[in-house]
Design a protein around this motif. Structure first.
Motif, mmCIF file in Angstrom:
data_model
loop_
_atom_site.group_PDB
_atom_site.id
_atom_site.type_symbol
_atom_site.label_atom_id
_atom_site.label_comp_id
_atom_site.label_asym_id
_atom_site.label_seq_id
_atom_site.Cartn_x
_atom_site.Cartn_y
_atom_site.Cartn_z
ATOM 1 N N ARG A 148 8.077 43.030 -27.112
ATOM 2 C CA ARG A 148 7.390 44.097 -26.387
ATOM 3 C C ARG A 148 6.250 44.683 -27.197
ATOM 4 O O ARG A 148 5.284 45.197 -26.630
ATOM 5 C CB ARG A 148 8.397 45.178 -25.983
ATOM 6 N N ALA A 152 3.478 42.285 -26.626
ATOM 7 C CA ALA A 152 2.927 42.475 -25.286
ATOM 8 C C ALA A 152 2.124 43.765 -25.197
ATOM 9 O O ALA A 152 1.212 43.884 -24.394
ATOM 10 C CB ALA A 152 4.050 42.498 -24.250
ATOM 11 N N MET A 188 3.690 37.359 -19.434
ATOM 12 C CA MET A 188 5.091 37.488 -19.809
ATOM 13 C C MET A 188 5.990 37.004 -18.682
ATOM 14 O O MET A 188 5.719 37.219 -17.510
ATOM 15 C CB MET A 188 5.391 38.956 -20.127
ATOM 16 N N PHE A 212 9.740 37.672 -17.512
ATOM 17 C CA PHE A 212 10.744 38.689 -17.805
ATOM 18 C C PHE A 212 12.154 38.177 -17.556
ATOM 19 O O PHE A 212 12.371 37.259 -16.763
ATOM 20 C CB PHE A 212 10.503 39.920 -16.941
ATOM 21 N N GLN A 213 13.079 38.838 -18.219
ATOM 22 C CA GLN A 213 14.493 38.476 -18.068
ATOM 23 C C GLN A 213 14.936 38.583 -16.613
ATOM 24 O O GLN A 213 15.605 37.713 -16.091
ATOM 25 C CB GLN A 213 15.345 39.396 -18.932
ATOM 26 N N SER A 214 14.522 39.685 -15.954
ATOM 27 C CA SER A 214 14.917 39.868 -14.551
ATOM 28 C C SER A 214 13.906 39.204 -13.619
ATOM 29 O O SER A 214 13.950 39.418 -12.424
ATOM 30 C CB SER A 214 14.990 41.355 -14.235
ATOM 31 N N ALA A 234 11.253 40.042 -12.658
ATOM 32 C CA ALA A 234 10.310 41.100 -12.279
ATOM 33 C C ALA A 234 9.280 40.625 -11.269
ATOM 34 O O ALA A 234 8.107 40.942 -11.368
ATOM 35 C CB ALA A 234 9.633 41.688 -13.518
ATOM 36 N N LEU A 235 9.729 39.858 -10.277
ATOM 37 C CA LEU A 235 8.826 39.487 -9.184
ATOM 38 C C LEU A 235 8.701 40.688 -8.266
ATOM 39 O O LEU A 235 9.657 41.425 -8.068
ATOM 40 C CB LEU A 235 9.394 38.289 -8.410
ATOM 41 N N TYR A 236 7.507 40.870 -7.702
ATOM 42 C CA TYR A 236 7.333 41.991 -6.793
ATOM 43 C C TYR A 236 8.073 41.669 -5.494
ATOM 44 O O TYR A 236 7.688 40.754 -4.767
ATOM 45 C CB TYR A 236 5.847 42.228 -6.503
ATOM 46 N N ARG A 253 3.590 32.814 -12.207
ATOM 47 C CA ARG A 253 2.775 34.020 -12.294
ATOM 48 C C ARG A 253 2.120 34.137 -13.670
ATOM 49 O O ARG A 253 0.988 34.601 -13.797
ATOM 50 C CB ARG A 253 3.638 35.253 -12.024
ATOM 51 N N ASP A 292 10.988 36.583 -22.245
ATOM 52 C CA ASP A 292 12.099 37.433 -22.671
ATOM 53 C C ASP A 292 13.389 36.946 -22.015
ATOM 54 O O ASP A 292 13.655 37.274 -20.874
ATOM 55 C CB ASP A 292 11.791 38.881 -22.275
#
Lengths: 371, 279, 309
Positions: free
Chosen positions: A48, A51, A80, A82-84, A86-88, A147, A159
């Motif tokens: 982070r 980033a 980046m 992300f672990q989750s 983090a798609l919109y 993305r 991550d």
């Protein structure tokens, strides 16, 4: 494409416990660098900071030779995963891929070209008009990578991108990531707590513990020549066996284990009377000609298919050792068994500091880069 | 709860019985509204009965030509929409800052938000009246809207903060990398994902504005043409002399938008309540 | 009101102070509209209230004379004030008490699955959704001697009655308390249902296997598990009902002769009718504020402590 340098970077959220302490690391251009360590080791904080979501308390960060310590995340030319993911959730796959490019006011034609290229490479074409919540975990993962890809950043930051996938998918996504990196050749910094992932993906692996860099090196170097007991125990599965052995009559002794001291071991011991001995489960042999021989009584057998794990005590009420042997070996619970280990597979660590003992010119007294 | 045989019947019986009684109690004033609205004047004079002997159905049509009533409904709408707009305009940015950032005074502000929820207009109505007089805000909608919004604002901030906090930080970080500043993140990511929260907040503030009484009563007492329904119906004996039937009809009508809104966003409200109590 | 200094912070504790590239002032700009509105309509008027309570003002003239604590002295020496004070306590405690118990019961009905539940839900929300000022007018009308309340009592076979419900105490007090309960049960029940839904089915199933009947489960499983929400809802009902103005103001106007007045209505009628005694009205407002302050301390303490269990 760019190199990434962290120079004496520290971060502390509260004064007592630094999340990252005085860390220097160089990731060379095009490299796949994996940051690995147990949870809370500071690897995510480190990512982070690169980033730009977290500002270092001290130190500086450069990307492609440019000092970005005070540059906003969006201007660092990093993307980046992300672990989750983090798609919109309220945008279709296509909109997700386009969003960053649109925000950067790229021309329509360029956006379309980028998106269709990424969709082709990641096989997302049939999914472009769907929403993330209708996709499977693996598909979402690929959209998240897409993305990052469309942006054509200088550096990819990832991550724990595989941690939300089931075991089988994780393995296939792992090889897909490796393939992508081979094709694109973009500098990638990848955070994981899974040492297998680290070993299989990384050009080099950086092991962290308690915010402190333990060792950076190629996977083989970490496995073969860990600089300290932490790295030795963290890398490799099942984990390395450790015992506290003492020097008795020209040998290192713990319970039934007796390791005759040869030249190298004697050098490394450097006069110590007791030392931590480490042996990897895979270094045990059933009928090799290793110098270290020990007769044990198995207390637990685990058949793993390709091999079997044998658990046995070396001393009464001592901790159990684990050895990996051939699945066809004729062994049984409670039946005495002779195992041997080659002398050069024995690892020695300082009892107090946990540092690996090295002989002569090779001596290591602090965490160091091994290539 | 599935239970076999006789037990089920007894359980069902109790359940329906209880539901009917509660529903009856809740519905009582609305039945009174309907019953009274349909009665000719003569039936209101003596002892009343539930069923009008000669129901005057035309009230359902006539009410829509009653200018006093229509004006009252329009005034209520203006106040309710004004309150909704002002509340959201103030609550959204505040809740975003509170949900997403750590800064000096943040906890203090949160405490103020929590504690001011306890204030009702009545305790500050005297100085509010004087200030409104001084600022020339007496007798107009802006004063009523400004004052009313402040009382629903703390709750709205609290509710929205909960919704905003529930959105993953990673999404916001992703937006940052996609070149969104704070405002763009709010617009492109936070707001679309908080629609249930926004709906709940909007409905609450609309309801508050629609039902508000004390402030309108105090600020607008001298200008009957600006009275919302609540004040109008209350003052019916004097300025709003429209008869009990029209009065009851008006009360009934003014419940309608609320009911519509409520069934429209019930799903969102449920999530709002869940957020509310989940903290 | 110096609330902030005495109440523990309620928000999540901030660990990190992120670097703010946009500057702190921009963050505060996000809070500015809300802060301005709260200051103008809540904070400053509270200070003004205290200031006004130390003055006397002739009717609607802007002339104010400093009288120190005289307004409070007169107020506390006034028997009516203490009667209204006692009535406020009776009103608040009885409305909130019954609401909590009834809300818990209604929540169980609301939670059960039965045909027409959605309709029941909508009907239940009506009292919450209608302005209390409006429903109070309707109740007042229905409670007239020849009104539909008396008619309904007759229909239920309880005898012919023609009670003038709002003309005298105690029936007027009972009437407003009844309407108060009528208005606050729905929201309470809905909140409690939301809390009850968050209890996993498996806990009820386990209790059922342990031989607990519906009633036992309500008291020994549901009640303890929703006690935090119950506390929050009860405390906020307490504040709401204590502050409640429209029901009593519309139904009885505090009458007959102050016998149904509570502090809120007493304040309003003191300041906005008769001789517009702004000083005394402000003194009453300060008394209310102090009581609210005490309640809010209890509220925040309760909320914070319970949430950290």
């Amino acid at each position: 494409m760019a190199s990434v340098t962290l120079h004496d970077v520290s971060k502390s959220y509260d004064a007592a416990v630094p999340a990252v302490a005085d860390l220097t690391l160089e990731v060379v251009d095009g490299e796949f660098m994996v940051l690995v360590g147990p949870s809370g080791c500071g690897k995510s904080t480190l990512l982070r900071m690169i980033a730009g979501f977290v500002a270092p308390s001290e130190g500086s960060i450069t990307i492609g030779g440019r000092d970005v310590t005070d540059v906003r995340p969006r201007d660092r030319d990093v993307a980046m995963v992300f672990q989750s993911y983090a798609l919109y959730p309220h945008m279709t796959v296509r909109q997700n891929l386009e969003f960053g490019l649109k925000r950067r006011r790229q021309p329509r034609a360029a956006i379309d070209e980028q998106v269709s290229e990424a969709a082709r490479v990641l096989e997302l074409e049939p999914l472009l008009d769907r929403h993330p919540d209708t996709l499977s975990g693996g598909q979402r993962q690929r959209v998240a990578i897409g993305r990052a890809m469309v942006r054509e950043p200088a550096v990819y930051l990832m991550d724990e991108p595989l941690s939300n996938l089931d075991a089988k998918l994780r393995v296939s996504m792992r090889s897909e990531l490796a393939r992508l990196h081979a094709t694109l050749g973009v500098t990638t910094i990848y955070v994981t707590h899974d040492q297998t992932e680290a070993m299989t993906l990384g050009d080099r692996v950086c092991v962290l513990d308690g915010g402190v860099l333990q060792q950076v090196g190629e996977p083989r170097a970490l496995y073969e020549r860990p600089v300290n007991r932490f790295v030795a125990g963290f890398i490799g599965s099942p984990a390395m066996n450790f015992v506290e052995a003492e020097v008795i009559d020209d040998a290192l002794v713990y319970g039934a284990l007796r390791i005759p001291l040869d030249g190298r071991l004697r050098d490394e011991l450097d006069g110590r009377r007791s030392v931590t001995v480490g042996i990897r489960p895979g270094d045990f042999d059933l009928d090799g000609d290793g110098a270290v021989r020990v007769t044990v009584t198995p207390e637990l057998l685990e058949y793993l298919g390709g091999e079997q794990a044998v658990e046995f005590p070396l001393a009464e009420r001592g901790e159990r050792f684990v050895a990996l042997v051939s699945p066809r070996a004729p062994i049984g619970l409670g039946r005495p068994l002779e195992l041997c280990v080659a002398s050069d597979r024995i690892h020695l660590f300082d009892h107090g500091s946990g540092l690996a003992l090295r002989s002569g010119r090779d001596a290591v007294r602090r965490p160091l880069e091994t290539r | 709860m599935r239970r076999p045989g006789f037990h089920l019947d007894a359980w069902r019986f109790t359940l329906y019985g209880a539901a009917l009684i509660v529903a009856g109690i809740c519905l009582f004033p609305y039945l009174v509204m309907v019953s009274t609205a349909l009665k000719p004047d003569a039936e209101l004079a003596g002892a009343q009965s539930w069923l009008p002997t000669a129901p005057n159905w035309s009230i359902f049509v006539d009410i829509w030509t009653d200018e006093t009533v229509l004006r009252g409904l329009r005034n209520s709408l203006i106040i309710a929409f004004g309150v909704t707009f002002l509340t959201l305009a103030c609550a959204i940015p505040a809740a975003y800052a509170l949900a997403r950032h750590r800064f000096p005074l943040r906890d203090g502000f949160m405490t103020v938000v929590l504690v001011t929820q306890m204030l009702s207009p009545i305790v500050v109505i005297v100085p509010l009246f004087q200030t409104a007089t001084d600022l020339g805000l007496l007798g107009g909608f802006p004063g009523v809207i400004l004052a009313s919004s402040a009382f629903i604002l703390p709750f709205s901030i609290w509710l929205l903060t909960g919704f905003f906090s529930a959105i993953s930080t990673e999404l916001e970080e992703a937006a940052t990398l996609d070149a969104c500043g704070r405002l763009a993140t709010l617009w492109h990511v936070i707001l679309p994902l908080s629609l249930p929260g926004l709906a709940a907040t909007a409905v609450y503030s609309f309801l508050f504005g629609w039902n508000e009484f004390v402030i309108s009563l105090t600020f607008l007492s001298a200008v009957p043409e600006k009275w919302p329904v609540t004040v109008g119906v209350f003052s019916s004996i004097g300025q709003w002399d429209i008869g009990w039937q029209a009065l009851m009809m008006t009360a009934l009508i003014s419940t309608l938008p609320v009911l519509l809104l409520f069934s429209f966003v019930q799903k969102y409200l449920d999530r709002g309540f869940a957020t509310l109590i989940g903290r | 009101m110096a609330v902030t200094s005495v109440t523990p912070a309620a928000g999540p504790r901030g660990g990190e102070r992120a670097r703010l590239p946009d500057g702190l002032w921009r963050l505060y700009a996000y809070l500015l509209p809300a802060a301005l509105l709260l200051a103008a309509v809540l904070a400053i008027p509270i200070v003004q209230t205290v200031w006004l309570s130390l003055h006397t003002q002739e009717g609607l003239s802007p002339e104010k004379t400093w009288v120190g604590l005289a307004n409070y002295r007169d107020l506390f020496a006034d028997g009516t004030f203490w009667r209204v004070f006692a009535q406020t306590v009776v009103w608040t405690v009885s409305v909130v008490g019954v609401t909590t118990v009834a809300g818990f019961a209604v929540a169980h009905v609301l939670q059960a699955r039965f045909r027409g539940r959605w309709l029941f839900r909508v009907v239940l929300m009506l009292p919450w959704a209608t302005s209390l000022a409006l429903s109070a007018v309707v109740w007042r009308f229905a409670m007239s001697p020849k009104g539909l309340v008396n008619e309904s009592i007759s229909l239920l076979g309880l005898g012919e009655v023609s009670v003038a419900w709002l003309a005298d105490v105690p029936q007027a007090a009972l009437a407003v308390i009844y309407v108060g309960i009528w208005g606050s049960v729905p929201f309470t029940a809905v909140m409690l249902v939301a809390a009850m839904r968050s209890i996993p089915d498996s806990i009820h199933e386990a209790a059922e296997l342990d031989g607990a009947g519906a009633l036992a489960r309500a008291f020994f499983v549901t009640l303890p598990m929703i006690r935090r929400v119950l506390l929050v809802v009860t405390l906020s009902n307490f504040v709401l009902v204590f502050n409640s103005f429209p029901i009593i103001y519309v139904m009885t106007g505090g009458g007959p002769v102050n016998k149904t007045d509570i502090l809120a209505t007493y304040l309003y009628r003191t300041g906005f009718s008769g001789d517009f005694d702004i000083g005394t009205a402000s003194a009453i407002a300060v008394v209310i504020l102090v009581l609210l302050l005490v309640m809010s301390i209890v509220y925040v303490r309760g909320l914070v402590n319970r949430t950290r269990v």
